[in-house]
Design a protein around this motif. Structure first.
Motif, short mmCIF file in Angstrom:
data_model
loop_
_atom_site.label_atom_id
_atom_site.label_comp_id
_atom_site.label_asym_id
_atom_site.label_seq_id
_atom_site.Cartn_x
_atom_site.Cartn_y
_atom_site.Cartn_z
N VAL A 1 -17.40 5.64 -15.68
CA VAL A 1 -18.74 5.81 -16.24
C VAL A 1 -19.15 7.28 -16.28
O VAL A 1 -18.67 8.12 -15.53
N LEU A 2 -20.07 7.54 -17.20
CA LEU A 2 -20.71 8.84 -17.33
C LEU A 2 -22.19 8.61 -17.07
O LEU A 2 -22.81 7.76 -17.71
N ILE A 3 -22.76 9.33 -16.10
CA ILE A 3 -24.14 9.10 -15.73
C ILE A 3 -25.01 10.32 -16.04
O ILE A 3 -24.60 11.46 -15.79
N VAL A 4 -26.17 10.06 -16.61
CA VAL A 4 -27.08 11.13 -17.01
C VAL A 4 -28.49 10.73 -16.62
O VAL A 4 -28.83 9.54 -16.58
N ALA A 5 -29.33 11.73 -16.28
CA ALA A 5 -30.70 11.46 -15.84
C ALA A 5 -31.69 12.23 -16.71
O ALA A 5 -32.15 13.31 -16.34
N PRO A 6 -32.04 11.69 -17.88
CA PRO A 6 -32.89 12.42 -18.83
C PRO A 6 -34.35 12.58 -18.38
O PRO A 6 -35.12 13.25 -19.05
N GLY A 7 -34.72 11.97 -17.26
CA GLY A 7 -36.07 12.13 -16.75
C GLY A 7 -36.24 13.37 -15.90
O GLY A 7 -37.34 13.70 -15.47
N PHE A 8 -35.13 14.07 -15.64
CA PHE A 8 -35.16 15.28 -14.83
C PHE A 8 -34.82 16.49 -15.70
O PHE A 8 -33.89 16.45 -16.50
N VAL A 9 -35.57 17.56 -15.52
CA VAL A 9 -35.31 18.81 -16.23
C VAL A 9 -34.37 19.70 -15.43
O VAL A 9 -33.51 20.39 -15.99
N VAL A 10 -34.51 19.66 -14.10
CA VAL A 10 -33.65 20.45 -13.22
C VAL A 10 -33.12 19.57 -12.10
O VAL A 10 -33.74 18.56 -11.73
N ASP A 11 -31.98 19.94 -11.56
CA ASP A 11 -31.39 19.19 -10.45
C ASP A 11 -32.26 19.30 -9.20
O ASP A 11 -32.91 20.32 -8.94
N CYS A 12 -32.24 18.22 -8.41
CA CYS A 12 -33.04 18.15 -7.20
C CYS A 12 -32.38 17.15 -6.26
O CYS A 12 -31.25 16.71 -6.50
N LEU A 13 -33.07 16.76 -5.21
CA LEU A 13 -32.50 15.82 -4.25
C LEU A 13 -32.08 14.52 -4.92
O LEU A 13 -31.01 13.97 -4.63
N GLU A 14 -32.92 14.03 -5.84
CA GLU A 14 -32.64 12.73 -6.47
C GLU A 14 -31.42 12.75 -7.37
O GLU A 14 -30.82 11.70 -7.62
N THR A 15 -31.04 13.90 -7.88
CA THR A 15 -29.85 13.98 -8.72
C THR A 15 -28.62 14.41 -7.91
O THR A 15 -27.58 13.78 -7.96
N LEU A 16 -28.75 15.49 -7.14
CA LEU A 16 -27.59 16.05 -6.45
C LEU A 16 -27.13 15.20 -5.27
O LEU A 16 -25.93 15.05 -5.05
N GLU A 17 -28.05 14.63 -4.52
CA GLU A 17 -27.66 13.81 -3.39
C GLU A 17 -27.57 12.34 -3.76
O GLU A 17 -26.58 11.68 -3.51
N GLU A 18 -28.62 11.84 -4.43
CA GLU A 18 -28.67 10.41 -4.71
C GLU A 18 -27.70 10.00 -5.82
O GLU A 18 -26.95 9.03 -5.67
N LEU A 19 -27.72 10.72 -6.95
CA LEU A 19 -26.85 10.34 -8.05
C LEU A 19 -25.42 10.85 -7.88
O LEU A 19 -24.46 10.10 -8.02
N GLU A 20 -25.30 12.15 -7.59
CA GLU A 20 -23.97 12.75 -7.59
C GLU A 20 -23.15 12.38 -6.35
O GLU A 20 -21.92 12.40 -6.39
N GLU A 21 -23.81 12.03 -5.26
CA GLU A 21 -23.09 11.72 -4.03
C GLU A 21 -23.22 10.25 -3.63
O GLU A 21 -22.24 9.51 -3.60
N GLU A 22 -24.44 9.82 -3.32
CA GLU A 22 -24.65 8.47 -2.80
C GLU A 22 -24.19 7.39 -3.77
O GLU A 22 -23.43 6.49 -3.42
N ASN A 23 -24.65 7.47 -5.01
CA ASN A 23 -24.29 6.43 -5.98
C ASN A 23 -22.84 6.54 -6.44
O ASN A 23 -22.23 5.53 -6.79
N ARG A 24 -22.30 7.73 -6.41
CA ARG A 24 -20.86 7.89 -6.68
C ARG A 24 -20.06 7.09 -5.64
O ARG A 24 -19.11 6.38 -5.97
N THR A 25 -20.47 7.20 -4.38
CA THR A 25 -19.79 6.49 -3.30
C THR A 25 -19.88 4.99 -3.50
O THR A 25 -18.88 4.27 -3.35
N TYR A 26 -21.06 4.48 -3.85
CA TYR A 26 -21.22 3.05 -4.09
C TYR A 26 -20.26 2.58 -5.18
O TYR A 26 -19.61 1.54 -5.05
N PHE A 27 -20.19 3.34 -6.26
CA PHE A 27 -19.37 2.96 -7.41
C PHE A 27 -17.89 2.94 -7.04
O PHE A 27 -17.18 1.96 -7.32
#
Length: 313
Positions: free
Chosen positions: A258-284
């Motif tokens: 999968v390719l994941i994108v977060a169009p609701g964010f303009v800049v990276d933050c905790l919700e993208t770098l930790e939650e999407l890029e790390e935590e959810n990567r691990t789940y997947f």
């Protein structure tokens, strides 16, 4: 000609990664009635009695993971866009303000007015409107001017998810990634969630998220994709499907790249770098996924400054 000013507003960050700093930040953030609508007589004892005594330590550990050269990405990238815009619009006084940290919205407004700004545009850095984000910024700006005898000409940008340059930026980024990663099986559009009750009360956020996805996919063409919501907080029912639940289930349904994108964010933050890029990567990956690629948003790309210039011209 009136002197023009532009205020970029973002959420904010803690002062540092200590539990004490997180407690201060979370106290302000979670006391915003736009964010938490539960009556203060019920919410405040819970916030001070339990949440602020437990969550700061956990949050501090998460923030430690995303510090880059001693700074939080949200603050670094917002400052970079302030600089980009000032260079692009030398005749406009540009400033940034934060809802829950320094520099505050009020301080930045004061500085702009002290520089003689008479025509002000406020742009919350949230592409889709929600009362929890844009609505809160609006309240802060209006409350500031309620105490002022001098009111300037004011323009407030409610949302910009339909702007062609915004849609094109994410569509091009996705198309370029798909051209490089030819085995990707599905796209995931992950947006920050909000409680379902807020939508019932009239918040148009999910409609604007869905329209964002539609407009981007219109540029990309026919390709499997999913729209999900992340960052659920508390026991209330939130928008679904949840990003984490979706990513846990997809490998079992045969979608493993999968390719994941977060169009609701303009800049990276905790919700993208930790939650999407790390935590959810691990789940997947733990559930049988094989490839997980996260596409960052604008960050310090000057394309965002070009977009803002187009919006406020």
């Amino acid at each position: 000609m009136k002197k023009r000013g532009l205020l970029l507003v973002n959420l904010g960050t803690p002062e540092n990664t200590s539990p004490r700093a997180l407690r201060k930040y979370l106290k302000k953030f979670l006391s915003d009635r736009r964010v938490i609508k539960t009556h203060p007589l019920v919410w405040q004892p819970l916030l001070h009695g339990i949440i602020l005594n437990t969550r700061p330590r956990k949050s501090a550990r998460l923030y430690e993971k995303i510090v880059q050269e001693g700074e939080f990405p949200l603050l670094t990238y917002t400052a970079a866009q302030e600089k980009n815009l000032q260079e692009l619009c030398p005749d406009v006084e540009v400033a940034m303000g934060m809802s829950y940290s320094a520099p505050s919205i009020e301080t930045s407004l004061e500085n702009l007015l002290n520089k003689g700004v008479e025509e002000l545009t406020v742009l919350p850095m949230y592409p889709q409107y929600s009362g929890t984000t844009v609505g809160s910024v609006f309240d802060s700006v209006m409350n500031y001017f309620l105490k002022k005898d001098n009111i300037v000409d004011l323009s407030f940008i409610r949302s910009f998810y339909q702007e062609p340059l915004y849609i094109k930026y994410f569509a091009d980024k996705i198309k370029n990634a798909l051209a490089k990663e030819t085995d990707i099986e599905a796209l995931i559009f992950s947006y920050h969630g909000i409680p379902l009750s807020y939508v019932t009360d009239g918040d148009t956020y999910p409609e604007e998220c869905t329209e964002t996805t539609r407009l981007i996919m219109e540029e990309i063409g026919d390709f499997p994709h999913y729209q999900t919501y992340q960052s659920k907080f508390g026991p209330a029912e939130w928008l679904t499907p949840a990003t984490d639940d979706t990513l846990k289930k997809l490998p079992g349904q045969g979608v493993k790249k999968v390719l994941i994108v977060a169009p609701g964010f303009v800049v990276d933050c905790l919700e993208t770098l930790e939650e999407l890029e790390e935590e959810n990567r691990t789940y997947f990956l733990e559930n049988g996924g094989e490839k997980y690629i996260y596409l960052p948003p604008f960050n310090d790309d000057k394309a965002f400054a070009e977009l803002v210039k187009e919006i406020v011209k």
